[in-house]
Design an enzyme around this catalytic site. Structure first.
Site, short mmCIF file in Angstrom:
data_model
loop_
_atom_site.label_atom_id
_atom_site.label_comp_id
_atom_site.label_asym_id
_atom_site.label_seq_id
_atom_site.Cartn_x
_atom_site.Cartn_y
_atom_site.Cartn_z
CE LYS A 184 -2.13 -1.76 3.65
NZ LYS A 184 -2.96 -1.93 4.64
CB THR A 262 -6.57 8.50 7.20
OG1 THR A 262 -5.86 9.18 8.22
CG2 THR A 262 -6.78 9.53 6.31
N GLY A 264 -7.93 3.55 10.13
CA GLY A 264 -8.63 2.13 9.78
C GLY A 264 -8.81 1.86 8.12
CB THR A 265 -6.83 3.87 5.54
OG1 THR A 265 -7.40 5.11 5.85
CG2 THR A 265 -6.76 3.74 3.83
N GLY A 266 -6.08 1.01 6.14
CA GLY A 266 -5.57 -0.20 5.86
C GLY A 266 -6.44 -1.28 6.06
CB CYS A 267 -8.45 -2.87 8.90
SG CYS A 267 -8.96 -1.62 9.86
#
Lengths: 557, 557
Positions: A184, A262, A264-267
C-alpha cells in the site's frame, strides 16, 4: 438473495473506526457480504490513538473460531491484528482442523499502531511469516509493515521510499510465499513521471504490467479538465500489486487525498478486497481495483468524527430504500403506503356522500345523471391517457397492457351507453353534454402528467380512478352484507353500478392495476424525490375524484 | 451530513447475529447513526446457541469506555449483556464520571440466552436493578426477563401469559424507576379480540392508550384484502409500552411471523430504538413504532444463514448508490462515468476523421458543406427538443433554462447562416436542402425520448451533442498547441468552426450542461434500471453523432 460469508479475525476498536467494527461489518455490509468476526484482542482506542490492549486467551479465540466454522460457510477470511504468536498459531491450527482446503485468506500484517502500540509481538511476527503468510492468497502490508517483514527476509533491510523500491520490496516479499503482495502506497508520494518511468522500465524488461488510473481524467475528457489539477504536478498515491502467477504486476494510481479521516484505512482496504473476492471478482487485479476505489471514496466522503484521525465513511455507497419488500402476506406494500399517505382524501373520495346515497338508493336522480354524463366525457380523456401510456412504453408487454385497457374502456363505454338509455339519455345527448370544469381538471391533469413525466408517473395518475372505483364497489357490497345494513339493493336504481364495479371483470382489472404498480415500485424503486412526486400525483387524483363527485352533487358545470 | 453517535455496551457474537456485531453496527448503520461499541465479554456462539463466554476484566471495560467518552459525542447509550455485577457497577460509575447529565440509556436487561447460558449473574441482576435501571430512559425486557426482574420486586412472582398480564407486569416494572418499560411480546400469542378487550378496559378506566397497528390492513383497503388472512383469526405479536410520564400506554400490534431468522431480535429492537432516539424521534412511542417495524421487516426479509436460528436481515432498508459523490476535486463524477461507459464510441465521435481533416484543413469542401447544411436542419429538431423539455419542466428555473437554450440555438443559427454565406450557401438553399436519414435518425430519436420519458431522460438525449462539440473544440485547440502539431490554423477555412466551439460562449453553455446533469444525478439518484436507460440514451447519441459525420464524409442523404 443469499450473501457470501466473510470472516475477519482481528482486534476490536470501541470507537468504531478500525478493528472488526470498521472492516468487518461496515465494509462487508457495504459490499453485501455477511460478516462474521472472531476477536483476538480488545483495544481501548479512539481517533487520537491506542490507549490499551487486552488480549483474548488463545483457547477462547479457538472457541470463537469453532463456533463460526461449525455453523457458517465461510468463503473468505481476512486476518488483522493477531497480537501474539500463540494466537497466530492457534488460528492456523484451527483453520487446518476445519478445512481440507482452506478458504482464501487475505492477511493484513498489522504490527504496530500509528501511535506506537505493538499490535503483534516479535514472536508473533515470526509465526505470521512462517505459517500464516504461506497459506495466504494475498498479504497487504503498508510501507513500514513491508520494511519490518523484509528486515528478516533480507540480510540487510530494504527501505521503501519510491515507486521503484515499492515494486522491488513487493517482489521480495513473494519469497515469504503468499500468492500475491499488495504494497500500500499511502506513505509514499509519487508523481506521474515516476509512473511513466516504471511503465517504460517494465516494458523494456518484457514484464506484464497493468496500470489502473483511478479518478484521473483520461483521454477525450477535455471538457472536464477546467477544475482539475495539472496531471504532471499532481501528488499521487499508488498501490502496487505483484502476483506469483505469471509474474503479473499492477499499479493502482490515484490522486493523493489530504484528509484526516484515515483511521482504519488499511483494514478497510483489505476487508474490501476480501468482500470483492467473496462476491466472485474475476481476478485479484479487478478486486483490488474496486476495493481501492471504494476506500478512496470512503476517505473522500468522510465527515470529521472525534478529535484525531477520524474514521472513513464506510457506507458511502449505500442509500435508504423507501418501499418495503413485497412479502407473501403483504403483497401490496406500495399501495398500502399510497393509501396511508393520504388516508383522509382517499376516505373522502371512496366514502363520498354521493356513494353513500347511491348505496342507500336515495341519490337524487338528476345528480346521478349529471355524474354518468360527465363520466362518459371523462372516460375519453382516460382512454387517451392509456394511448399516451402506450406511446411511452418501451416493452411489447407494456404496449399490450395499455392497449388492452383502452379496449376495456371501450367495453365500459358500451355498458355506459346502455345504462344511460335506462335513464332515458340517448347517445346524442351524451355527446352534446357540455364538459364540466371538474371533468376537464381531472382529465387534463392526467394528460399533463403524461406529457410531463415518464410512463411510471403517468401510471400513478391512472390508478386513483381504477383502484378507487374498485374500492367503492367492494365497500358497498361489504356494507350491504352487515347485519342491519344501510345499503339498499332491492329497488335501488343505482345498485347495478355497485355491482359493475365490485364485479369479477372490473375487480380483475383492479388486481392487474395493483400488480402493475407493485412491480413498478420494485423494478424502479423511487428515490425520495420521485416517491414524493408519485405520492403527490396519487393524492391530487384522489382530490380530483372527490371534486368529481362534488360536481355531481352540486350539478355544476 | 454528520451522524449521531450511539454507543452499545454489550457482548460480542462472532457469528454476527446478535451482540455488538448485530445491534451495534448493522442496526446503527441501517439508521444512519455512527456506532461505537464497548465489549463487556466475548462469546463463542452461533445460530445454534452459545458455546462459551469470556468476560472482559472490568478495568478494561472502563478503559474502553474512557476511550469512547473522551473522544466521541455520544448521544444515546444502549446496554446489552453486562455479564457480572462488577462490570455493571463500573459502567454506571464511568458514566457518572464522564457526564454531568447522562445521555439517554436504553437498557436491554439481557440475562439468560435461549440456550440457557447465564449472560448476567445474580449479583449483576441486583446491581442492574438498583443502579442502572433507575438511570434508564427505557428498559426492554422480554417475557422471561420481565418475570425475572419482577420476581424480586414482588414478594410473589408475576407470570406473564397474556396481553393483560403484560400490561400489569410492565406497570409493576416501573417501580424499578426507569422512565419507561417496553415489554416485548415475542413469546406471548395474542388475538385481535384481546387487543379490543384491553382497549375497552383502559377506556373504561380513563387510561390514555395508543394502539399502533403495523402491517395490518386499515379501513378503506378492501381492494387489498383478497390475499390477507381474516383479522379475527390472525395470531398477533404485541409489544407493550408504559411510560411513567402521564401514565401513557401503547400497544404495537402486528401479525406474528413464522420464521427461524430470529437470532438477535431483542437486541436489534433495542438498538433500533436507540438509533431512532439519536436521530431525534419526537416521542418514545414514535421511536418504538419505527423500531418495531424495522425489526419486523428485518425478520421477514431474512434469508437462512447457519443451521439454527439465523440472523435478521439488518440492512433490508438500504440499497446501493450508483453515482459517486461530487467532491471539490472531482466535480463531474457522473459525466466521468458516462464518458467511460462508452469510451470507444465517444472517441469515434469526438476524434472522427471529419474532425481530424477539419483540424488539418484538408477536409473536402463538399463534405463540410453537406455537414453544415444538415446541421442547420438538425438544429431545428434540437431546438424543438428544448421546447419539449420546457413543456416537461416543473420549476420556473427549468423552464427558464431550456428557453434560454432555444435562444442560444437561434443565435447559433444566425452564425450558421452567416458562415454558410462564406461558403456561398444562401438561406434559401439551406431551407431547400433535403433532410438526410442520419439527420432524421438523430433528431427524431431525441424527440422520441422526449415523448417517451421524463425531463431527465430527455436531458440525457441532449447532452452528447452539447458536450461532444465542446470536447471537439477543446481537443482541436489543445492539439494545435502541441509542438509539431498536425492542426493547421492559418489558411484553414474551417478553423472558425473550432474557434466557435472552443470559444467562451459555447464553453459556458458546456459548463452549464455539465452542472445540470451532475446536479440531476445527485438530486434524482437513478436506480440500476434508470441508470442503464440514461447510459443507453447517452451511448446511442454518441453513435448517432458519429453517424452524422459518417453521413457528411459519404455525402449521403
Amino acid at each position: 438473495m443469499s450473501k457470501p460469508v466473510v470472516l475477519t479475525i482481528a482486534g476490536s476498536d470501541p470507537s468504531g473506526g478500525a478493528g472488526i467494527q470498521a472492516r468487518d461489518l461496515k465494509t462487508f455490509a457495504a459490499h453485501r457480504c455477511y460478516g462474521a468476526s472472531v476477536i483476538t484482542a480488545l483495544t481501548a482506542q479512539n481517533t487520537t490513538g491506542v490507549q490499551g490492549v487486552h488480549p483474548c486467551p488463545p483457547e477462547f479465540v479457538v472457541q470463537q473460531l469453532d463456533s463460526v466454522f461449525e455453523d457458517l460457510d465461510v468463503r473468505v477470511i481476512k486476518t488483522g491484528m493477531l497480537h501474539s504468536s500463540d494466537i497466530t498459531s492457534v488460528v492456523v491450527e484451527t483453520l487446518s482442523k476445519h478445512y481440507e482446503r482452506i478458504p482464501a485468506i487475505i492477511c493484513d500484517p498489522v504490527c504496530v499502531s500509528t501511535s506506537g502500540h505493538t499490535l503483534l509481538d516479535e514472536d508473533g511476527l515470526l509465526v505470521l511469516k512462517t505459517s500464516l503468510i504461506p497459506l495466504s492468497l494475498l498479504i497487504t502490508p503498508n510501507k513500514s509493515e513491508a520494511e519490518l517483514l523484509l528486515s528478516s527476509v533480507q540480510g540487510e533491510g530494504t527501505k521503501i521510499h519510491d515507486l521503484e523500491s515499492m515494486f522491488t520490496g513487493a517482489v521480495r516479499l513473494l519469497d515469504l510465499n503468499p500468492q500475491a503482495v499488495l504494497l500500500k502506497g499511502g506513505h509514499v508520494t509519487v508523481h506521474m513521471k515516476d509512473v511513466i518511468a516504471v511503465q517504460e522500465k517494465f516494458e523494456a524488461e518484457g514484464i506484464n504490467l497493468t496500470v489502473v488510473k483511478q479518478n484521473l481524467l483520461g483521454e477525450n475528457m477535455e471538457i472536464l479538465s477546467a477544475f482539475s489539477d495539472d496531471l504532471s504536478d499532481l501528488e499521487l498515491a499508488v498501490d502496487v500489486l505483484v502476483e506469483k502467477a505469471d509474474n503479473r504486476r499492477a499499479m493502482f494510481v490515484r490522486p493523493r487525498i489530504d484528509s484526516s479521516s484515515t483511521h482504519g484505512t488499511g483494514c478497510t482496504l483489505s476487508s474490501a478486497i476480501a468482500s470483492e473476492l467473496a462476491n466472485g471478482s474475476h481476478s485479484l487485479t479487478k478486486a483490488v481495483e474496486k476495493a481501492t476505489m471504494y476506500t478512496y471514496l470512503a476517505i473522500q466522503s468522510a465527515v470529521p468524527i472525534g478529535e484525531g484521525h477520524g474514521p472513513l465513511n464506510h457506507l458511502h455507497n449505500i442509500r435508504h430504500s423507501l418501499i418495503p419488500h413485497r412479502m407473501p402476506k403483504h403483497l401490496y406494500p406500495f399501495t398500502h403506503m399510497l393509501i396511508n399517505s393520504c388516508a383522509t382524501s382517499w376516505k373522502e373520495y371512496v366514502e363520498h356522500d354521493f356513494v353513500r346515497q347511491l348505496g342507500q338508493g336515495t341519490l337524487d336522480r338528476a345528480r346521478f345523471i349529471h355524474f354518468i354524463k360527465q363520466d362518459y366525457i371523462y372516460l375519453k380523456y382516460y382512454a387517451r391517457a392509456y394511448g399516451l401510456l402506450s406511446a411511452k412504453s418501451t416493452s411489447w408487454g407494456a404496449i399490450q397492457s395499455s392497449t388492452q385497457t383502452i379496449l376495456n374502456i371501450l367495453h365500459e363505454i358500451e355498458n355506459h351507453k346502455a345504462s344511460c338509455l335506462n335513464f332515458h339519455i340517448t347517445e346524442g345527448e351524451l355527446d352534446r353534454t357540455p364538459e364540466a370544469a371538474a371533468t376537464t381538471a381531472y382529465g387534463a391533469f392526467i394528460l399533463d402528467i403524461g406529457l410531463q413525466g415518464d410512463a411510471n408517473k403517468l401510471t400513478m395518475a391512472l390508478m386513483a380512478c381504477l383502484l378507487g372505483y374498485g374500492e367503492v364497489g367492494l365497500w358497498l357490497v361489504k356494507e350491504s352484507r352487515l347485519p342491519g345494513t344501510w345499503v339498499v339493493q332491492q329497488d335501488n336504481p343505482y345498485w347495478y353500478w355497485a355491482q359493475e364495479y365490485s364485479g369479477e371483470m372490473y375487480q380483475s382489472a383492479v388486481k392487474i392495476g395493483l400488480e402493475t404498480i407493485e412491480l413498478m415500485a420494485q423494478a424502479d424503486p423511487p428515490n425520495k424525490a420521485r416517491l414524493k412526486e408519485w405520492i403527490g400525483v396519487w393524492e391530487k387524483c384522489t382530490r380530483l375524484e372527490k371534486g368529481f363527485w362534488d360536481m355531481a352533487m352540486e350539478l355544476k358545470y
